[in-house]
Design a protein around this motif. Structure first.
Motif, PDB file in Angstrom:
ATOM      1  N   LYS A 283       0.814  -1.217   0.000  1.00 53.71           N
ATOM      2  CA  LYS A 283       0.000   0.000   0.000  1.00 53.71           C
ATOM      3  C   LYS A 283       0.847   1.267   0.000  1.00 53.71           C
ATOM      4  O   LYS A 283       0.391   2.338  -0.426  1.00 53.71           O
ATOM      5  N   LEU A 284       2.069   1.191   0.510  1.00 54.38           N
ATOM      6  CA  LEU A 284       2.862   2.389   0.749  1.00 54.38           C
ATOM      7  C   LEU A 284       3.209   3.179  -0.508  1.00 54.38           C
ATOM      8  O   LEU A 284       3.264   4.419  -0.447  1.00 54.38           O
ATOM      9  N   PRO A 285       3.472   2.563  -1.674  1.00 52.55           N
ATOM     10  CA  PRO A 285       3.788   3.375  -2.849  1.00 52.55           C
ATOM     11  C   PRO A 285       2.624   4.209  -3.370  1.00 52.55           C
ATOM     12  O   PRO A 285       2.839   5.106  -4.194  1.00 52.55           O
ATOM     13  N   HIS A 286       1.396   3.931  -2.928  1.00 55.13           N
ATOM     14  CA  HIS A 286       0.233   4.663  -3.425  1.00 55.13           C
ATOM     15  C   HIS A 286       0.005   5.912  -2.573  1.00 55.13           C
ATOM     16  O   HIS A 286      -0.050   5.853  -1.337  1.00 55.13           O
ATOM     17  N   GLN A 287      -0.141   7.043  -3.233  1.00 56.38           N
ATOM     18  CA  GLN A 287      -0.237   8.320  -2.542  1.00 56.38           C
ATOM     19  C   GLN A 287      -1.404   8.362  -1.568  1.00 56.38           C
ATOM     20  O   GLN A 287      -1.303   8.942  -0.481  1.00 56.38           O
ATOM     21  N   GLU A 288      -2.531   7.732  -1.947  1.00 56.66           N
ATOM     22  CA  GLU A 288      -3.715   7.788  -1.094  1.00 56.66           C
ATOM     23  C   GLU A 288      -3.481   7.147   0.264  1.00 56.66           C
ATOM     24  O   GLU A 288      -4.131   7.520   1.243  1.00 56.66           O
ATOM     25  N   TRP A 289      -2.550   6.173   0.315  1.00 56.48           N
ATOM     26  CA  TRP A 289      -2.308   5.505   1.585  1.00 56.48           C
ATOM     27  C   TRP A 289      -1.327   6.284   2.452  1.00 56.48           C
ATOM     28  O   TRP A 289      -1.504   6.357   3.665  1.00 56.48           O
ATOM     29  N   TYR A 290      -0.292   6.859   1.854  1.00 56.61           N
ATOM     30  CA  TYR A 290       0.638   7.568   2.732  1.00 56.61           C
ATOM     31  C   TYR A 290       0.206   8.989   3.035  1.00 56.61           C
ATOM     32  O   TYR A 290       0.721   9.600   3.984  1.00 56.61           O
ATOM     33  N   ASP A 291      -0.760   9.562   2.273  1.00 59.95           N
ATOM     34  CA  ASP A 291      -1.260  10.875   2.671  1.00 59.95           C
ATOM     35  C   ASP A 291      -2.526  10.782   3.528  1.00 59.95           C
ATOM     36  O   ASP A 291      -3.086  11.796   3.949  1.00 59.95           O
ATOM     37  N   GLY A 292      -3.017   9.526   3.773  1.00 55.39           N
ATOM     38  CA  GLY A 292      -4.099   9.322   4.727  1.00 55.39           C
ATOM     39  C   GLY A 292      -5.492   9.545   4.196  1.00 55.39           C
ATOM     40  O   GLY A 292      -6.413   9.798   4.982  1.00 55.39           O
ATOM     41  N   THR A 293      -5.708   9.401   2.880  1.00 57.61           N
ATOM     42  CA  THR A 293      -7.045   9.623   2.320  1.00 57.61           C
ATOM     43  C   THR A 293      -7.649   8.381   1.681  1.00 57.61           C
ATOM     44  O   THR A 293      -8.757   8.445   1.145  1.00 57.61           O
ATOM     45  N   ALA A 294      -6.956   7.249   1.726  1.00 55.09           N
ATOM     46  CA  ALA A 294      -7.412   6.066   0.993  1.00 55.09           C
ATOM     47  C   ALA A 294      -8.790   5.596   1.450  1.00 55.09           C
ATOM     48  O   ALA A 294      -9.620   5.186   0.625  1.00 55.09           O
ATOM     49  N   MET A 295      -9.061   5.644   2.741  1.00 55.45           N
ATOM     50  CA  MET A 295     -10.333   5.105   3.223  1.00 55.45           C
ATOM     51  C   MET A 295     -11.525   5.962   2.810  1.00 55.45           C
ATOM     52  O   MET A 295     -12.657   5.484   2.839  1.00 55.45           O
ATOM     53  N   TRP A 296     -11.291   7.208   2.434  1.00 57.64           N
ATOM     54  CA  TRP A 296     -12.405   7.994   1.908  1.00 57.64           C
ATOM     55  C   TRP A 296     -12.884   7.388   0.591  1.00 57.64           C
ATOM     56  O   TRP A 296     -14.088   7.255   0.358  1.00 57.64           O
ATOM     57  N   TYR A 297     -11.933   6.990  -0.274  1.00 63.93           N
ATOM     58  CA  TYR A 297     -12.296   6.407  -1.555  1.00 63.93           C
ATOM     59  C   TYR A 297     -12.940   5.029  -1.384  1.00 63.93           C
ATOM     60  O   TYR A 297     -13.915   4.700  -2.064  1.00 63.93           O
ATOM     61  N   TRP A 298     -12.389   4.219  -0.472  1.00 64.12           N
ATOM     62  CA  TRP A 298     -12.949   2.882  -0.270  1.00 64.12           C
ATOM     63  C   TRP A 298     -14.336   2.956   0.369  1.00 64.12           C
ATOM     64  O   TRP A 298     -15.238   2.211  -0.008  1.00 64.12           O
ATOM     65  N   SER A 299     -14.515   3.822   1.326  1.00 59.73           N
ATOM     66  CA  SER A 299     -15.800   3.873   2.029  1.00 59.73           C
ATOM     67  C   SER A 299     -16.912   4.450   1.166  1.00 59.73           C
ATOM     68  O   SER A 299     -18.100   4.187   1.432  1.00 59.73           O
ATOM     69  N   THR A 300     -16.576   5.221   0.138  1.00 58.85           N
ATOM     70  CA  THR A 300     -17.592   5.792  -0.752  1.00 58.85           C
ATOM     71  C   THR A 300     -17.712   5.030  -2.060  1.00 58.85           C
ATOM     72  O   THR A 300     -18.510   5.427  -2.920  1.00 58.85           O
ATOM     73  N   ASN A 301     -16.946   3.955  -2.201  1.00 59.11           N
ATOM     74  CA  ASN A 301     -17.017   3.152  -3.419  1.00 59.11           C
ATOM     75  C   ASN A 301     -18.364   2.444  -3.505  1.00 59.11           C
ATOM     76  O   ASN A 301     -18.859   1.897  -2.506  1.00 59.11           O
ATOM     77  N   LEU A 302     -18.962   2.420  -4.696  1.00 56.87           N
ATOM     78  CA  LEU A 302     -20.287   1.819  -4.843  1.00 56.87           C
ATOM     79  C   LEU A 302     -20.251   0.305  -4.663  1.00 56.87           C
ATOM     80  O   LEU A 302     -21.250  -0.291  -4.241  1.00 56.87           O
ATOM     81  N   SER A 303     -19.125  -0.341  -4.965  1.00 54.55           N
ATOM     82  CA  SER A 303     -19.044  -1.805  -4.865  1.00 54.55           C
ATOM     83  C   SER A 303     -18.565  -2.265  -3.494  1.00 54.55           C
ATOM     84  O   SER A 303     -19.060  -3.257  -2.960  1.00 54.55           O
ATOM     85  N   PHE A 304     -17.598  -1.577  -2.915  1.00 56.28           N
ATOM     86  CA  PHE A 304     -16.987  -2.018  -1.660  1.00 56.28           C
ATOM     87  C   PHE A 304     -17.219  -1.052  -0.510  1.00 56.28           C
ATOM     88  O   PHE A 304     -16.680  -1.245   0.580  1.00 56.28           O
ATOM     89  N   GLY A 305     -17.970   0.003  -0.735  1.00 53.72           N
ATOM     90  CA  GLY A 305     -18.195   0.971   0.331  1.00 53.72           C
ATOM     91  C   GLY A 305     -19.149   0.466   1.389  1.00 53.72           C
ATOM     92  O   GLY A 305     -19.718  -0.629   1.296  1.00 53.72           O
ATOM     93  N   ALA A 306     -19.327   1.290   2.396  1.00 55.27           N
ATOM     94  CA  ALA A 306     -20.201   0.919   3.508  1.00 55.27           C
ATOM     95  C   ALA A 306     -21.640   0.807   3.037  1.00 55.27           C
ATOM     96  O   ALA A 306     -22.099   1.601   2.211  1.00 55.27           O
ATOM     97  N   PRO A 307     -22.384  -0.193   3.524  1.00 52.55           N
ATOM     98  CA  PRO A 307     -23.809  -0.295   3.176  1.00 52.55           C
ATOM     99  C   PRO A 307     -24.584   0.895   3.729  1.00 52.55           C
ATOM    100  O   PRO A 307     -24.097   1.596   4.628  1.00 52.55           O
ATOM    101  N   PRO A 308     -25.774   1.127   3.218  1.00 50.69           N
ATOM    102  CA  PRO A 308     -26.528   2.329   3.643  1.00 50.69           C
ATOM    103  C   PRO A 308     -26.713   2.441   5.147  1.00 50.69           C
ATOM    104  O   PRO A 308     -26.615   3.544   5.706  1.00 50.69           O
ATOM    105  N   TRP A 309     -26.969   1.317   5.849  1.00 50.49           N
ATOM    106  CA  TRP A 309     -27.220   1.408   7.282  1.00 50.49           C
ATOM    107  C   TRP A 309     -25.956   1.787   8.057  1.00 50.49           C
ATOM    108  O   TRP A 309     -26.032   2.329   9.161  1.00 50.49           O
TER     109      TRP A 309
END
Length: 322
Positions: free
Chosen positions: A179-205
């Protein structure tokens, strides 16, 4: 002087619980997925079950084009996995467990990391399970080291669990470093993209709780960097004191439970939880067999009894007048 020989017995409920979790993860994939979902054509991959080369050994290739046959095979595998999860006769169920996991990984169209790690763990569980003398893997290990054959199986089983720990270390080290070579992981924003992803993001509840957290700088940074810390800690867990390993274990279990909740990857969460238990907890008992020194084998000389001595009564001196 006496000499001790230590024999590590790997048969404990630690590896038993790990087998149960791995089996339940695969059983859940099969039980809660329809035949049409498990076995269907995939773009650029062809039809499933794929029965070419090594994948033709999958049990599902027995009914490749038969919908009813695939349905029966699916539920037969679920039944077998539930027997494995119950802990009955690890010696008899170890190889069938690995074969079913191989059939699932090679035969279904939706295999993921959980199916892959489940296959690896079930294969490594074969080594301790084949020598397991217990009726149920929840029972306590034998109280003695037993025959020479049992000691040999104990050595093989301990070697298998050692390889499993090393495998888990490699998995977590790779997961963190990749994960470290990816900018989203070392600048601390990766989970914003994952949590809002339509396929892997958090369910509505769950999104109502997650979205406010990832919308703040400190919240999204914590959710991004904390998994990296957990992964690298688990990668070096065998080098840490037992108290620290237990803390890392609970953090890892909570981490994978969160993945199951947010992304729905429950087979992955259960398989990794089983691996974490073996990685972080003592998985066997040490039995010491005492062997007498040759000089101590000769019987001791009998000691003649000593005649009891009559107790004497001390009297105070008599004072005379004079």
């Amino acid at each position: 002087m006496a000499a001790d020989r230590l024999v590590r017995l790997p048969w404990s409920n630690v590896y038993g619980l790990a087998r149960t979790l791995v089996a339940l993860g695969t059983a859940g994939t099969l039980a809660f997925s329809s035949v049409d979902t498990l076995f269907r054509p995939v773009a650029l991959a062809g039809d499933f079950p794929a029965c070419e080369g090594a994948t033709s050994a999958s049990v599902f290739c027995l009914a490749k084009d038969d919908h009813t046959g695939l349905l029966w095979l699916k539920w037969l595998c679920v039944l077998l996995l539930l027997i494995v999860a119950s802990g009955w006769r690890p010696r008899l169920t170890a190889v069938p467990h690995a074969y079913v996991n191989y059939s699932v990984f090679a035969g279904i169209a939706i295999s993921d990391g959980g199916d892959q790690i489940g296959l690896v763990l079930s294969m490594l569980f074969i080594l301790p399970a084949l020598g397991d003398p217990r009726r149920w893997h929840w029972q306590a290990p034998p109280s003695d080291e037993g025959s020479r054959a049992r000691r040999g199986w104990a050595l093989i089983g301990s070697s298998g669990l050692l390889m499993l720990r090393l495998q888990m270390c490699v998995v977590y080290f790779t997961a963190c470093v990749a994960k470290l070579p990816h900018q989203e992981w070392y600048d601390g924003t990766a989970m914003w993209y994952w949590s809002t992803n339509l396929s892997f993001g958090a369910p509505p509840w769950l999104a109502a709780v997650v979205r406010p957290v990832v919308s703040t700088p400190w919240g999204v940074a914590l959710m991004t960097w904390l998994p990296l810390l957990i992964e690298i800690t688990l990668a070096v867990a065998p080098l840490l004191p037992q108290r620290v390993r237990c803390a890392a274990m609970w953090a890892g279990l909570l981490f994978h439970f969160s993945i199951g909740l947010m992304m729905g990857l429950w087979s992955f969460a259960l398989a990794m939880a089983g691996g974490i238990l073996v990685l972080c907890l003592p998985s066997g008992a040490t039995i010491a067999r005492r062997r007498a020194h040759p000089t101590a084998e000769a019987p001791a000389e009998p000691v003649e009894p000593v005649e009891p001595v009559e107790p004497t009564t001390l009297r105070p001196p008599v004072r005379t007048a004079g």
